[in-house]
Design an enzyme around this catalytic site. Structure first.
Site, PDB file in Angstrom:
ATOM      1  N   SER A  39     -10.923  16.586   3.120  1.00 52.69           N
ATOM      2  CA  SER A  39     -12.175  16.115   3.713  1.00 52.69           C
ATOM      3  C   SER A  39     -13.103  17.249   4.163  1.00 52.69           C
ATOM      4  O   SER A  39     -14.317  17.135   3.981  1.00 52.69           O
ATOM      5  CB  SER A  39     -11.880  15.173   4.886  1.00 52.69           C
ATOM      6  OG  SER A  39     -11.272  14.008   4.395  1.00 52.69           O
ATOM      7  N   THR A  79      -6.212  10.267   9.948  1.00 52.97           N
ATOM      8  CA  THR A  79      -5.265  10.091   8.852  1.00 52.97           C
ATOM      9  C   THR A  79      -3.865   9.982   9.443  1.00 52.97           C
ATOM     10  O   THR A  79      -3.703   9.884  10.664  1.00 52.97           O
ATOM     11  CB  THR A  79      -5.429  11.219   7.790  1.00 52.97           C
ATOM     12  OG1 THR A  79      -4.584  10.912   6.687  1.00 52.97           O
ATOM     13  CG2 THR A  79      -5.079  12.594   8.318  1.00 52.97           C
ATOM     14  N   LYS A  99      -3.938   6.258  12.095  1.00 59.39           N
ATOM     15  CA  LYS A  99      -4.859   5.178  11.718  1.00 59.39           C
ATOM     16  C   LYS A  99      -4.607   3.875  12.480  1.00 59.39           C
ATOM     17  O   LYS A  99      -5.535   3.128  12.752  1.00 59.39           O
ATOM     18  CB  LYS A  99      -4.761   4.895  10.214  1.00 59.39           C
ATOM     19  CG  LYS A  99      -5.434   5.939   9.345  1.00 59.39           C
ATOM     20  CD  LYS A  99      -5.310   5.523   7.887  1.00 59.39           C
ATOM     21  CE  LYS A  99      -6.172   6.359   6.998  1.00 59.39           C
ATOM     22  NZ  LYS A  99      -6.226   5.845   5.619  1.00 59.39           N
ATOM     23  N   ALA A 107      -3.418   1.235   3.678  1.00 60.68           N
ATOM     24  CA  ALA A 107      -4.304   1.333   2.509  1.00 60.68           C
ATOM     25  C   ALA A 107      -4.281   0.019   1.724  1.00 60.68           C
ATOM     26  O   ALA A 107      -5.332  -0.486   1.311  1.00 60.68           O
ATOM     27  CB  ALA A 107      -3.858   2.492   1.619  1.00 60.68           C
ATOM     28  N   THR A 155       9.369  -4.336   1.370  1.00 59.22           N
ATOM     29  CA  THR A 155       9.722  -5.305   2.415  1.00 59.22           C
ATOM     30  C   THR A 155       8.909  -6.568   2.130  1.00 59.22           C
ATOM     31  O   THR A 155       7.726  -6.651   2.466  1.00 59.22           O
ATOM     32  CB  THR A 155       9.378  -4.746   3.811  1.00 59.22           C
ATOM     33  OG1 THR A 155       9.904  -3.421   3.909  1.00 59.22           O
ATOM     34  CG2 THR A 155       9.927  -5.610   4.922  1.00 59.22           C
ATOM     35  N   GLY A 168      -6.505   8.787  -7.226  1.00 56.97           N
ATOM     36  CA  GLY A 168      -7.290   8.293  -6.094  1.00 56.97           C
ATOM     37  C   GLY A 168      -8.418   9.188  -5.594  1.00 56.97           C
ATOM     38  O   GLY A 168      -8.974   8.927  -4.520  1.00 56.97           O
TER      39      GLY A 168
HETATM   40  P1  NAP Z   1       1.674   3.102   5.137  1.00 55.52           P
HETATM   41  O1  NAP Z   1       0.864   2.275   6.068  1.00 55.52           O
HETATM   42  O2  NAP Z   1       2.793   3.926   5.671  1.00 55.52           O
HETATM   43  O3  NAP Z   1       2.281   2.086   4.015  1.00 55.52           O
HETATM   44  C1  NAP Z   1       3.145   2.538   3.031  1.00 55.52           C
HETATM   45  C2  NAP Z   1       3.485   1.385   2.071  1.00 55.52           C
HETATM   46  O4  NAP Z   1       4.193   1.936   0.983  1.00 55.52           O
HETATM   47  C3  NAP Z   1       4.370   0.309   2.672  1.00 55.52           C
HETATM   48  O5  NAP Z   1       3.984  -0.930   2.142  1.00 55.52           O
HETATM   49  C4  NAP Z   1       5.778   0.695   2.176  1.00 55.52           C
HETATM   50  O6  NAP Z   1       6.626  -0.432   1.952  1.00 55.52           O
HETATM   51  C5  NAP Z   1       5.448   1.295   0.833  1.00 55.52           C
HETATM   52  N1  NAP Z   1       6.433   2.292   0.432  1.00 55.52           N
HETATM   53  C6  NAP Z   1       6.789   3.430   1.076  1.00 55.52           C
HETATM   54  N2  NAP Z   1       7.708   4.109   0.372  1.00 55.52           N
HETATM   55  C7  NAP Z   1       7.959   3.367  -0.749  1.00 55.52           C
HETATM   56  C8  NAP Z   1       8.837   3.533  -1.864  1.00 55.52           C
HETATM   57  N3  NAP Z   1       9.621   4.610  -1.977  1.00 55.52           N
HETATM   58  N4  NAP Z   1       8.839   2.582  -2.827  1.00 55.52           N
HETATM   59  C9  NAP Z   1       8.042   1.490  -2.733  1.00 55.52           C
HETATM   60  N5  NAP Z   1       7.200   1.270  -1.680  1.00 55.52           N
HETATM   61  C10 NAP Z   1       7.159   2.201  -0.715  1.00 55.52           C
HETATM   62  O7  NAP Z   1       0.767   4.101   4.317  1.00 55.52           O
HETATM   63  P2  NAP Z   1      -0.801   3.945   3.962  1.00 55.52           P
HETATM   64  O8  NAP Z   1      -1.628   4.469   5.068  1.00 55.52           O
HETATM   65  O9  NAP Z   1      -1.040   2.565   3.477  1.00 55.52           O
HETATM   66  O10 NAP Z   1      -0.947   4.992   2.765  1.00 55.52           O
HETATM   67  C11 NAP Z   1      -0.331   4.757   1.514  1.00 55.52           C
HETATM   68  C12 NAP Z   1      -0.874   5.742   0.519  1.00 55.52           C
HETATM   69  O11 NAP Z   1      -2.235   5.412   0.245  1.00 55.52           O
HETATM   70  C13 NAP Z   1      -0.975   7.210   1.018  1.00 55.52           C
HETATM   71  O12 NAP Z   1       0.181   7.931   0.795  1.00 55.52           O
HETATM   72  C14 NAP Z   1      -2.098   7.752   0.182  1.00 55.52           C
HETATM   73  O13 NAP Z   1      -1.541   8.266  -0.991  1.00 55.52           O
HETATM   74  C15 NAP Z   1      -2.917   6.550  -0.182  1.00 55.52           C
HETATM   75  N6  NAP Z   1      -4.288   6.574   0.365  1.00 55.52           N
HETATM   76  C16 NAP Z   1      -5.269   7.091  -0.428  1.00 55.52           C
HETATM   77  C17 NAP Z   1      -6.588   7.074  -0.001  1.00 55.52           C
HETATM   78  C18 NAP Z   1      -7.660   7.622  -0.909  1.00 55.52           C
HETATM   79  O14 NAP Z   1      -8.800   7.799  -0.441  1.00 55.52           O
HETATM   80  N7  NAP Z   1      -7.383   7.878  -2.163  1.00 55.52           N
HETATM   81  C19 NAP Z   1      -6.921   6.540   1.257  1.00 55.52           C
HETATM   82  C20 NAP Z   1      -5.879   6.028   2.041  1.00 55.52           C
HETATM   83  C21 NAP Z   1      -4.580   6.047   1.599  1.00 55.52           C
HETATM   84  P3  NAP Z   1       7.524  -1.095   3.137  1.00 55.52           P
HETATM   85  O15 NAP Z   1       6.608  -2.032   3.860  1.00 55.52           O
HETATM   86  O16 NAP Z   1       8.606  -1.785   2.401  1.00 55.52           O
HETATM   87  O17 NAP Z   1       7.991   0.042   3.992  1.00 55.52           O
END
Ligand code: NAP
Length: 323
Positions: free
Chosen positions: A49, A94, A98, A163, A185, A285
């Site tokens: 950023s 981040t 969040k 996300a 989950t 992304g």
């Molecule tokens: P989060 O709230 O921690 O959610 C993670 C999700 O991923 C949960 O649903 C979790 O499932 C699942 N997960 C974790 N490990 C996994 C695995 N090994 N296999 C399958 N599912 C798995 O994270 P978040 O904030 O949503 O962020 C997720 C990703 O979004 C980030 O790592 C980033 O890469 C991306 N992101 C990108 C942008 C962009 O601008 N491009 C912006 C925001 C986020 P459970 O519920 O089963 O634990």
């Protein structure tokens, strides 16, 4: 400006740290141009950023700068108080702030309340207002990458975290044709789908498959759904780390698909590679990062963001994926 002042300023800029800490924020971070924007995270050192937002500030001749702050969860409350005190314009949040920040902020837009997470803060008269630009940034990214609007798509989202919830809400608001949530989950995916049910009671009729559905993280479920969706979105962190597999193996993917990986740790993430191998169109992304950042800039300054300058500032970077 005198040459000596320019030289002094340049040398101060040169010594600017890569990452600031709570103690720096406490001192008021005396640098030129003044720091009035930043991203709070833990870890935060790989955030892209600053390069994007500083390019925008420079282009718009706004004399301030945006930096990374390494703020741990126990430091968050004090850090937000210091942001109020030092009259910041705003912040990005981040991992892991969040969700946790919500109870420390003064107000939240409707999106933030529904998603349960904020990625943007605007400081106004000492009050911290929160926003979430991930969903709108995602919609713009899809339009730009695939020349199609969400309303014309059957979408499957992998994940049900912050996300995924932002993306799912955006799909629902734009009345996408179908929405499928796949999460490890299952109950969490089911809860997300239930929260969006009101958006899907309309008249779009698409044959035997439900318009809104949560599915289990299972090969047979993926195989069936992939025949009945157009866009698959990875909103899990799978692909962030070197050696991660594709969240869905190539053999289950198909040429009719568009694949969007919110991860951008590499040009071709494992998911993007698997999709291309299967003959599908696929992108990482970076475009979502760009558009959520441009929307944040517009919230902070109430003016159009210099999108192309921000895009160029991000260009060609292969840094790890945190905002
Ligand atoms: P989060 O709230 O921690 O959610 C993670 C999700 O991923 C949960 O649903 C979790 O499932 C699942 N997960 C974790 N490990 C996994 C695995 N090994 N296999 C399958 N599912 C798995 O994270 P978040 O904030 O949503 O962020 C997720 C990703 O979004 C980030 O790592 C980033 O890469 C991306 N992101 C990108 C942008 C962009 O601008 N491009 C912006 C925001 C986020 P459970 O519920 O089963 O634990």
């Amino acid at each position: 400006m005198s040459p000596s002042r320019t030289g002094r300023q340049r040398s101060r800029e040169k010594t600017l740290k890569n990452v600031f800490a709570l103690a720096d924020l406490d001192k008021g971070v005396d640098v030129a141009p003044p720091i009035r924007l930043g991203v709070f995270g833990d870890p935060v050192e790989h955030s892209l950023s600053p390069q994007m937002q500083n390019a925008a500030l420079k282009q718009c001749k706004i004399d301030m700068q945006y930096v990374r702050f390494h703020i741990s969860p126990p430091e968050l409350r004090e850090a937000l108080d210091l942001v109020r005190k030092h009259e910041f314009i705003g912040l990005n949040l981040t991992i892991p702030h969040k969700v946790a920040a919500l109870e420390l902020l003064d107000s939240a837009e409707e999106n933030v309340k529904r998603i349960g997470a904020a990625n943007v803060i605007k400081v106004e008269s000492g009050k911290l207002r929160s926003f979430n630009t991930d969903g709108r940034g995602f919609a713009r990214a899809i339009r730009e990458e695939f020349s199609v609007d969400l309303r014309d798509l059957r979408v499957m989202i992998l994940g049900a975290g912050g996300a995924a919830r932002a993306i799912a809400l955006q799909c629902a608001k734009e009345n996408c044709e179908r929405l499928v949530i796949a999460n490890g989950t299952f109950e969490k995916g089911q809860k997300l789908a239930d929260s969006l049910r009101d958006f899907f009671s309309g008249p779009k009729v698409l044959g035997p498959v439900p318009r809104l559905q949560a599915i289990r993280w299972e090969e047979s479920a993926f195989r069936f759904q992939i025949a009945n969706v157009d866009l698959v979105v990875n909103a899990t962190p799978v692909g962030l780390n070197r050696g991660d597999p594709s969240p869905i193996p190539s053999r289950l993917l198909a040429p009719h698909l568009m694949v969007y990986d919110t991860v951008y740790s590499a040009d071709r993430t494992p998911f993007v590679s698997a999709a291309i191998e299967a003959g599908a169109r696929a992108v990482n992304g970076l475009s979502m990062l760009l558009h959520q950042g441009a929307l944040a800039f517009e919230i902070w300054f109430e003016r159009e963001a210099p999108l192309e300058v921000m895009r160029r500032a991000l260009g060609g970077s292969g840094s790890p994926n945190t905002i």
